[in-house]
Scaffold this motif. Sequence first.
Motif, mmCIF file in Angstrom:
data_model
loop_
_atom_site.group_PDB
_atom_site.id
_atom_site.type_symbol
_atom_site.label_atom_id
_atom_site.label_comp_id
_atom_site.label_asym_id
_atom_site.label_seq_id
_atom_site.Cartn_x
_atom_site.Cartn_y
_atom_site.Cartn_z
ATOM 1 N N ARG A 36 0.815 -1.221 0.000
ATOM 2 C CA ARG A 36 0.000 0.000 0.000
ATOM 3 C C ARG A 36 0.846 1.268 0.000
ATOM 4 N N ASN A 37 2.162 1.095 0.102
ATOM 5 C CA ASN A 37 3.063 2.246 0.008
ATOM 6 C C ASN A 37 3.972 2.171 -1.221
ATOM 7 N N ASN A 38 3.588 1.293 -2.164
ATOM 8 C CA ASN A 38 4.314 1.156 -3.437
ATOM 9 C C ASN A 38 5.801 0.860 -3.231
ATOM 10 N N VAL A 39 6.078 0.022 -2.252
ATOM 11 C CA VAL A 39 7.449 -0.414 -1.980
ATOM 12 C C VAL A 39 7.575 -1.875 -2.397
ATOM 13 N N GLU A 40 8.553 -2.159 -3.226
ATOM 14 C CA GLU A 40 8.782 -3.536 -3.662
ATOM 15 C C GLU A 40 9.361 -4.339 -2.499
ATOM 16 N N SER A 41 8.828 -5.531 -2.261
ATOM 17 C CA SER A 41 9.292 -6.316 -1.119
ATOM 18 C C SER A 41 9.383 -7.794 -1.476
ATOM 19 N N GLU A 42 10.124 -8.504 -0.643
ATOM 20 C CA GLU A 42 10.293 -9.942 -0.840
ATOM 21 C C GLU A 42 10.554 -10.597 0.508
#
Length: 451
Positions: A36-42
Amino acid sequence: MKALLIKPKFENVFTRLSLITTEPLELEYMVSICDRNNVESEICDMTLKKHSVARSVKRFKPDIVGITANFIHIDTVKKYVKQIKKINPNIKVILGGSHAEVKPEDFFFDGIDIVTYSGGFKAFENIIKYENIDLKDIKGIYYLKNSEWVQNEREAFDISDLPFPNRNHFYKNIKKYKYVNLKPCAIVKASYSCPQNCNYCFSTLLNNGKYICREPKNVVEEIKNINCENIWIVDDTFYVDKNKLKVFIDLIKKENIQKNYSLYYRVDFIANNPEIMQELAGIGVKMCAVGLEVIDDEVLKNYNKGTNVTLILKALEVLKKCNITCIGLLMIDIDAEKDYFEKLYKFIEKHELYLSTVSVLTPMPGTEQYEKYKDRFITSDYKKWDFVHLVISPRKMSNFTFYKEFYKLYFKLGKLILKAKVLSPVYLKSAMIATANFWFEAIKSLGGKKQ
């Protein structure tokens, strides 16, 4: 911005049996916050991976690494952080988890930039949402400034503020996550902290001691959308408010949700609410983990458990009538007599508690019992705080005798499980190998001498 989210690996005599492998729910919540904060994660779940954290860091090239850890993970986290900072010293490393809420100072070591000790999810979101935010404005964290740790104001956390967890990682690895006989198994959490005051456990200390529940409608909506037939509800006690529990049961029926559930309940709740337990069985509750702890009224009183052996027996009777399998959570008090091991085995055998676990009394940091026993601790190595090692020297037998009786008990339980055919014969083979490994470690720690 890119965020790599790590769940550390920990191994001991029981994790090697692989009876339980849990999805990294806390990291899946963090993925949703990143979304929801447009941060790419893994997610990097090291309980599943065979390669190093360094490999994931080199491939993904994160700006932030978030690690969720417990006290048993401290040495492992130090290794991870060393690898991360060697690859890129500018990566910001954030550490959170239940242990950090109670004893954040245990994570004040080289390579950690921020420790979230209150409202961890909210703090994490502020960090990724506002790249240039001044850390002094974020509540619930310690942060490193000019080689000194700075403490910000605490903040209670409302679990209802969280979005539903992003379960993409779970679905990709669905066959690997299980809870005993529930395979595969997803996790749901409906509350945060605990309303009880058992003096050996720090769950009640979490979230500034503020127990908060999600609304039943919200929990049911999440469950309805999980593509898995088995659900493990991991609250310390699921809905102590009977009105909320009845709403939950009615909603599951109304939505015609057909799933199998495992959950936790206290002895007194089960014993005093047989009708509700029958209703829970009716919506699919198959297993219930119950903190039986010890079969001794005086010890239960000393633990501030609020239960007794009479209630324990009544609760077991209720579960049996409801056809709900009881997973008895039992422990050996550090000052128990030698004959208690045999007494406990006979109790487990008599009541057919085939999926019970037996732990060694291990006072949690921050609790009353931790303070009570701190002068008797025989190790400061948190890896030993895994509930199967002695961290306190017993008074009524030697360390060696305690270990001998403890693992003799588990070996007998393994044979009992095989006889009951509730688990595969592979279990006994794994148990024998694990026990042999443990004995090698235990004797080595005792200097090879019978103490």
